[in-house]
Design a protein around this motif. Sequence first.
Motif, PDB file in Angstrom:
ATOM      1  N   ASP A 134       0.827  -1.200   0.000  1.00 56.03           N
ATOM      2  CA  ASP A 134       0.000   0.000   0.000  1.00 56.03           C
ATOM      3  C   ASP A 134       0.865   1.255   0.000  1.00 56.03           C
ATOM      4  OD1 ASP A 134      -2.089  -1.719   0.092  1.00 56.03           O
ATOM      5  OD2 ASP A 134      -2.290  -1.610   2.280  1.00 56.03           O
ATOM      6  N   ASN A 135       1.725   1.350  -0.995  1.00 52.49           N
ATOM      7  CA  ASN A 135       2.508   2.567  -1.127  1.00 52.49           C
ATOM      8  C   ASN A 135       3.345   2.890   0.088  1.00 52.49           C
ATOM      9  OD1 ASN A 135       2.696   4.052  -3.393  1.00 52.49           O
ATOM     10  ND2 ASN A 135       0.511   4.644  -3.293  1.00 52.49           N
ATOM     11  N   ALA A 138       2.321   0.141   4.798  1.00 56.04           N
ATOM     12  CA  ALA A 138       2.274  -1.055   5.639  1.00 56.04           C
ATOM     13  C   ALA A 138       3.428  -1.962   5.243  1.00 56.04           C
ATOM     14  CB  ALA A 138       0.955  -1.790   5.451  1.00 56.04           C
ATOM     15  N   PHE A 139       3.944  -2.673   6.224  1.00 56.39           N
ATOM     16  CA  PHE A 139       5.121  -3.495   5.967  1.00 56.39           C
ATOM     17  C   PHE A 139       4.995  -4.841   6.654  1.00 56.39           C
ATOM     18  CE2 PHE A 139       6.294   0.911   5.703  1.00 56.39           C
ATOM     19  CZ  PHE A 139       7.096   0.973   4.569  1.00 56.39           C
ATOM     20  N   GLY A 140       5.414  -5.877   5.941  1.00 56.96           N
ATOM     21  CA  GLY A 140       5.561  -7.181   6.578  1.00 56.96           C
ATOM     22  C   GLY A 140       6.997  -7.270   7.060  1.00 56.96           C
ATOM     23  N   LEU A 141       7.184  -7.696   8.298  1.00 58.31           N
ATOM     24  CA  LEU A 141       8.529  -7.817   8.852  1.00 58.31           C
ATOM     25  C   LEU A 141       8.735  -9.260   9.323  1.00 58.31           C
ATOM     26  CD1 LEU A 141      11.229  -6.710  10.004  1.00 58.31           C
ATOM     27  CD2 LEU A 141       9.963  -6.060  12.059  1.00 58.31           C
ATOM     28  N   ALA A 142       9.639  -9.973   8.665  1.00 56.14           N
ATOM     29  CA  ALA A 142       9.940 -11.347   9.073  1.00 56.14           C
ATOM     30  C   ALA A 142      11.296 -11.357   9.769  1.00 56.14           C
ATOM     31  CB  ALA A 142       9.971 -12.274   7.864  1.00 56.14           C
ATOM     32  N   HIS A 157       1.813  -1.220  10.533  1.00 60.05           N
ATOM     33  CA  HIS A 157       1.219  -0.103   9.811  1.00 60.05           C
ATOM     34  C   HIS A 157       1.988   1.137  10.193  1.00 60.05           C
ATOM     35  CE1 HIS A 157      -2.234  -2.212   8.209  1.00 60.05           C
ATOM     36  NE2 HIS A 157      -2.279  -2.879   9.353  1.00 60.05           N
ATOM     37  N   GLY A 158       2.426   1.875   9.211  1.00 55.81           N
ATOM     38  CA  GLY A 158       3.194   3.068   9.525  1.00 55.81           C
ATOM     39  C   GLY A 158       4.174   3.335   8.417  1.00 55.81           C
ATOM     40  N   PRO A 220       0.745 -10.215   2.643  1.00 57.85           N
ATOM     41  CA  PRO A 220       1.953  -9.405   2.850  1.00 57.85           C
ATOM     42  C   PRO A 220       2.977 -10.104   3.749  1.00 57.85           C
ATOM     43  CG  PRO A 220      -0.003  -8.079   3.185  1.00 57.85           C
ATOM     44  CD  PRO A 220      -0.474  -9.478   2.987  1.00 57.85           C
ATOM     45  N   LEU A 221       2.462 -10.848   4.719  1.00 63.71           N
ATOM     46  CA  LEU A 221       3.373 -11.507   5.642  1.00 63.71           C
ATOM     47  C   LEU A 221       4.031 -12.715   4.979  1.00 63.71           C
ATOM     48  CD1 LEU A 221       1.387 -11.312   8.974  1.00 63.71           C
ATOM     49  CD2 LEU A 221       2.936  -9.683   7.912  1.00 63.71           C
ATOM     50  N   VAL A 222       3.253 -13.423   4.174  1.00 65.51           N
ATOM     51  CA  VAL A 222       3.805 -14.575   3.467  1.00 65.51           C
ATOM     52  C   VAL A 222       4.955 -14.108   2.574  1.00 65.51           C
ATOM     53  CG1 VAL A 222       3.313 -16.405   1.801  1.00 65.51           C
ATOM     54  CG2 VAL A 222       1.615 -15.802   3.541  1.00 65.51           C
ATOM     55  N   ILE A 223       4.764 -12.945   1.993  1.00 64.98           N
ATOM     56  CA  ILE A 223       5.805 -12.427   1.097  1.00 64.98           C
ATOM     57  C   ILE A 223       7.084 -12.092   1.862  1.00 64.98           C
ATOM     58  CG2 ILE A 223       6.387 -10.466  -0.394  1.00 64.98           C
ATOM     59  CD1 ILE A 223       3.531 -10.644  -1.471  1.00 64.98           C
ATOM     60  N   ALA A 224       6.913 -11.481   3.023  1.00 64.00           N
ATOM     61  CA  ALA A 224       8.099 -11.173   3.836  1.00 64.00           C
ATOM     62  C   ALA A 224       8.829 -12.460   4.221  1.00 64.00           C
ATOM     63  CB  ALA A 224       7.703 -10.387   5.082  1.00 64.00           C
ATOM     64  N   CYS A 225       8.049 -13.479   4.623  1.00 63.16           N
ATOM     65  CA  CYS A 225       8.665 -14.775   4.982  1.00 63.16           C
ATOM     66  C   CYS A 225       9.349 -15.377   3.776  1.00 63.16           C
ATOM     67  CB  CYS A 225       7.617 -15.761   5.495  1.00 63.16           C
ATOM     68  SG  CYS A 225       6.774 -15.226   6.970  1.00 63.16           S
ATOM     69  N   GLY A 226       8.679 -15.285   2.622  1.00 64.10           N
ATOM     70  CA  GLY A 226       9.220 -15.857   1.397  1.00 64.10           C
ATOM     71  C   GLY A 226      10.571 -15.247   1.067  1.00 64.10           C
TER      72      GLY A 226
END
Length: 869
Positions: A134-135, A138-142, A157-158, A220-226
């Motif tokens: 989302d531009n 928001a971020f996935g952090l693994a 979120h941030g 989004p989280l799956v992608i960070a883990c990936g």
Amino acid sequence: MASYTPMIQQYLKIKAHYKDAFLFFRLGDFYEMFFDDAVKASKELEITLTSRDGGGADRIPMCGVPHHSAKGYIEQLVQKGYRVAICEQTEDPKQAKGVVKREVVQLITPGTIMETKVVEDNKNNFLTSISSFDNNSAFGLAISDLSTGETRVTLIHGRIDDVLQEIYALEAKEIVVDSDLKELIDKHMWDGVSITLSKENDTDIPEQFQSLVSSIKQQPLVIACGRLLQYLHKTQKRSLDHLQPFVLFETDQFMKIDYYSKRNLELTETVRSKGRKGSLLWLLDETVTAMGGRKLKQWLDQPLIHRGAIEKRFSIVETLLNEYFVRQELRDLLKDVYDLERLVGKVAFGNANARELLQLKKSLAQVPSIVKGLESLNNPYIRELMNTLDPCEDLKLILEQALQENPPISVTEGDLLKDGYNELLDKYRDASRNGKSWIAQLEKQEKEATGIKSLKVGYNRIFGYYIEVTRANLHLLSEGRYERKQTLANAERFITPELKEKEALILEAEEKSIQLEYELFQQIREQVKTYISRLQQLAKLISEIDVYQSFATLSEQRHYTRPCFSEGRELRIINGRHPVVEKVMGSQEYVPNDCMMSEGRELLLITGPNMSGKSTYMRQVALTAILAQIGCFVPADEAVLPIFNQVFTRIGAADDLISGQSTFMVEMLEAKHAIMKATQNSLILFDEIGRGTSTYDGMALAQAIIEYIHNNIGAKTLFSTHYHELTALEMDLPQLKNIHVSAVEENGQVVFLHKLQEGSADKSYGIHVAQLAGLPEQLIKRAEVILTQLEAEKSTESVQQVNELEEREVSVKEQPAQLSLFADSNVTNNDKFTTKQKKVIDLLLLQDIMAMTPLDAMTKLYELQKMLK
Ligand code: ADP
Ligand code: MG
């Protein structure tokens, strides 16, 4: 490239895939580096730079390290934040047609290194990866620790700064991101924070890791883990069976303490020395195992907000606190428990040696006694823990039966396994042992037959077994039977047919035995692999138990009490202490203080001279809340606390946090952060906020901040200030109460009592201190006059008008006699001055010159002059 030798061409081809790493290129017994790598590495490692002909126009810079001592060099580079790609020969050089095949077998990076010298025992070595959505909102952090196999993932979120803060707070070593994000982070990375940034665009979950992410649903989280798993897959190039399934954690399951606050409160390191000593973690750490030490730090990083979970920890700590003998025995037992998590990591990595498996066995051997001790305690939560504890007895048995007590480090030279473990191995061993005793027998026989007392049978790698006879005795040997093999300075070495025959048998048996032993050992290692998740579960429980006993031990030593959580918003701490300051200065010296914050006093405004203990007091309240929420007892006689969702600490004029920004800007940025994020369930500490700018400016801001918190946030707030004027706010703001720390005079000395009292501090304490310090009487008198004057002014103008007033005065254009101030500086008759000039004098007197930089002083001077003009 065409003119380079085939080997250099091969080098360049491989290097092209590892541009951002040092390529350790295996060449016989050395790892060589070429070109820029060589130049840079020779500097970093302080090794000699040479050059070689590579077929090109110029000689190629080169440096190298011996293969057997490469480990230390690799560690050095990785510790400096570099990556090292290990390129091995993957075929036997004797068999090779043309250039020997070579391949990178592992990429070692700060976030993936497993070497115990680099990875500190009581710290996790975190590798992280981020994906943006989302531009960039928001971020996935693994997050993973390859050395222990722990993994987790969260959604933030941030902005990217929020994510980076989270990562800094973890003290992660490496961040993996895609190319776009890499650019963004490069811009936002803070100076002075050393963290390696790595790129990985691929986010498909590698086949063998599918099960690790099966419980994670949000894309989004799956992608960070990936991304993280891809990176591990590509750099480590081996199975990583010890990686645990990703655990989803939500940051709002824990009390949030942002990076600034963690630093300001010195939770894990001190601001000044950046060391652990003097931090809260240093005080807290009574753990006995390395795993416990890491767990403690994790708990401190994430205080809980779920009341039931905290009470459970209290209950266990209380039981252990009361059971001195069980606890002491527990500590003794834990001392012999090795770092199970990292041992398991080595097993999964395939490089555990026999000594490490022996450590595993010894650790497992402690478990039954640990369980027995704990089961004797009457505590439902401990029983619950014990019910889930799996002592892995079967594994212990396997290791016990197999491993010798003092195995060598090497796993390829035998001596690993016990006699009786394997029949075939026993046979080989018998053969070689019998052979050896046969040889001893032979020596005896030969001595008797020849009459040479000094005759001996020996062995070396080149000639095998031989009979050695000194030159002087040669004539005693019978002809024909002895075949000469080697001539030494004063002896000759011979062989006989029987000796050679026996030798062949012995060596064959020995070789087979070593070979078999290695195979058996590998089988055992594979077998241990099947216990990985059970061992990890056990490690988790043991590390928790260690933290509980650590809390209990500390609480007993330092007389901490079990806090209660209030139903409403009450906070009541009786005789509270700052845990670290108390420890450092000793309990006798430390003055305990109460803290009451409830309805009608949600906001405490603290005044008092420098060094009276304001900052210490504020921190002690925050540390008490944090200790309580990690489940530890607290330094107080009694504590009733609300559960805080966040703690914010901001310090005025803190200048060492982020370089490159003006201190005041930092102060305001930090304040903003707190004000934007705090809720009524938060705790805010503002320590002399507003100090970084001119008096009126700073005071106005401080007041506005207080009003904003009071009216819009409602968070529990401790606000210390040296603006005495702010104490008047008590009349307007119903939730604000003044408290103060005062100083007294004793035999002409200022003495700080460090005791908090109701009401505001005596406003003339500054002048009083100046008088005690022996400033000229004339000056003191003058200060008193100014003070009364200021007070008179203030009684007509409310604090809120101060800024307005200043503006109004500055805007008055025509004012004569600007030089009179200097021409007539001794005049004490204030009527000679215009209002504006008086203001300037007053402002001048208010300046804390000792606290100014020369540049600040010049700026101030310029401002004052401008006002007069
Ligand atoms: P301030 O913020 O008012 O300038 P600090 O909180 O920095 O003061 O405290 C100054 C020093 O006073 C501390 O370094 C500590 O040695 C001592 N001190 C503070 N509080 C106490 C206390 N409650 N008991 C004993 N000494 C204290
Ligand atoms: Mg202070």
